[in-house]
Enzyme design. Structure first.
Site, PDB file in Angstrom:
ATOM      1  N   GLY A  49       2.247   2.848  -6.615  1.00  0.00           N
ATOM      2  CA  GLY A  49       2.321   1.844  -5.568  1.00  0.00           C
ATOM      3  C   GLY A  49       1.767   2.444  -4.296  1.00  0.00           C
ATOM      4  O   GLY A  49       2.014   3.614  -3.981  1.00  0.00           O
ATOM      5  N   ASP A 257     -10.738  11.063 -11.130  1.00  0.00           N
ATOM      6  CA  ASP A 257      -9.895   9.866 -11.047  1.00  0.00           C
ATOM      7  C   ASP A 257      -9.817   9.438  -9.588  1.00  0.00           C
ATOM      8  O   ASP A 257      -9.290  10.161  -8.749  1.00  0.00           O
ATOM      9  CB  ASP A 257      -8.495  10.171 -11.583  1.00  0.00           C
ATOM     10  N   ASP A 263      -5.361   5.822  -0.711  1.00  0.00           N
ATOM     11  CA  ASP A 263      -4.038   6.144  -0.186  1.00  0.00           C
ATOM     12  C   ASP A 263      -4.047   7.499   0.512  1.00  0.00           C
ATOM     13  O   ASP A 263      -3.451   7.664   1.583  1.00  0.00           O
ATOM     14  CB  ASP A 263      -3.002   6.130  -1.305  1.00  0.00           C
ATOM     15  N   GLY A 298      -4.193  10.833 -11.586  1.00  0.00           N
ATOM     16  CA  GLY A 298      -3.005  10.181 -11.059  1.00  0.00           C
ATOM     17  C   GLY A 298      -3.181   9.719  -9.629  1.00  0.00           C
ATOM     18  O   GLY A 298      -4.232   9.886  -9.013  1.00  0.00           O
TER      19      GLY A 298
END
Length: 323
Positions: A49, A257, A263, A298
């Site tokens: 999130g 990734d 973020d 991740g």
């Protein structure tokens, strides 16, 4: 608008308003299509999130971080709170909803690029009432960051309180939707990617050059500063008080990734702004954090810490650094 001045030495205080989600991540050899099963080469379930990712990223970069969000009264919620606590993030403002389950998100990764299947549940219970109860907390921070994961009424309430107390606001409008001027005018820094920017501004994306038109349209809506990220092309910025679009190059890396890149970028930008860095250094620091996150798998797990960012910047010959 930042509290204090360039001499500020205290630990930056950041408040994040966004989603706390359990990610279900699949690495696949091809995109799923109708009636065809695709077997993943890797699967992992891990906290995610944008709200959680950005809170953890800012904490790892040396900030004192709190988060406003909502999760369910379920096992996934317990695991997410454990992750926040492990990373030193204050979650006293996280509501545990009895009316909805914890959000989940399917992340499907092909050739290092992710696609998403969202399951918004508890995050949609975050509202202006929850935010308003945190007014005394909001006025004490240096920067408040918000994402598009929670209802816009909550974002508007938070940014209205922030404007009242001259707290810097950073909006990462993802997932994106067209925003009304009442939210945009309360935003000191908006940080979308090119696709998100086109939706927020109500225009169609038209390649790298279209970022200038989009940025100017957002500025007309009274956004203070517009920073549009464009992946390996870097970012373009229209800074308050300037008429010229600034271009910032991306760092040359081998990405595995890109899920957490935005973020990491937004969090590093917020921490740099809270440390009164100039815009050139702030964007450079943010770009370094985003690049580092792309070098690991991740989202939350890929967020770099302050030493990693500073060492990377030094290696790349940049004088920018976090305090």
């Amino acid at each position: 608008m930042l509290k204090g001045d360039g001499r500020m030495k205290h630990t930056p205080k950041i408040l994040v308003l966004g989603g706390i989600v359990m990610d279900l991540i699949f690495d696949v050899p091809e995109w799923p299509v109708l009636r065809k099963a695709v077997q993943a080469s890797r699967f992992v379930m891990q906290p995610g999130g944008k709200g959680l990712n950005q809170a953890i990223a800012a904490a790892r970069l040396g900030a004192d971080v709190s988060v406003i969000s909502a999760i369910g009264q379920d096992h996934l919620g317990d695991l997410l709170l454990e992750e926040l606590e492990k990373n030193g993030v204050d979650y006293q403002l996280v509501d545990r909803s009895s009316a909805a389950d914890t959000d989940i998100c399917g992340v499907v990764i092909l050739n290092s690029e992710p696609g998403f299947i969202g399951g918004k549940m508890a995050s949609q219970t975050v509202d202006a009432r929850l935010v308003n109860r945190a007014e005394s907390f909001i006025k004490s921070v240096d920067v408040i960051m918000a994402t598009g994961e929670v209802p816009l009424s909550a974002v508007e309430a938070a940014f209205s309180i922030a404007r009242k107390y001259k707290v810097t606001t950073v909006l990462n409008p993802a997932p994106p939707e067209r925003l009304k001027n009442n939210i945009l005018s309360l935003t000191d820094y908006i940080v979308p990617n090119e696709w998100e920017a086109s939706i927020v501004a109500g225009t169609e994306p038209g390649g790298f050059l279209s970022t200038e038109r989009i940025a100017r349209k957002l500025r007309q809506a009274k956004v203070g500063n517009v920073i549009i990220t464009t992946g390996d092309l870097g970012s373009r910025a229209l800074i308050e008080g300037a008429d010229e679009i600034r271009s910032f190059k991306a760092f040359d890396i081998e990405a595995v990734d890109t899920t957490g890149a935005s973020d990491a970028f937004c969090s590093a930008l917020a921490v740099a702004l809270a440390q009164s860095k100039n815009i050139d250094d702030a964007v450079t620091i943010a770009s370094a954090a985003g690049a580092l996150s792309c070098m690991r798998f991740g989202a939350a797990t890929s967020m770099p810490d302050k030493n990693m960012v500073n060492d990377f910047l030094k290696l790349k010959g940049s004088e920018a650094k976090l305090n």
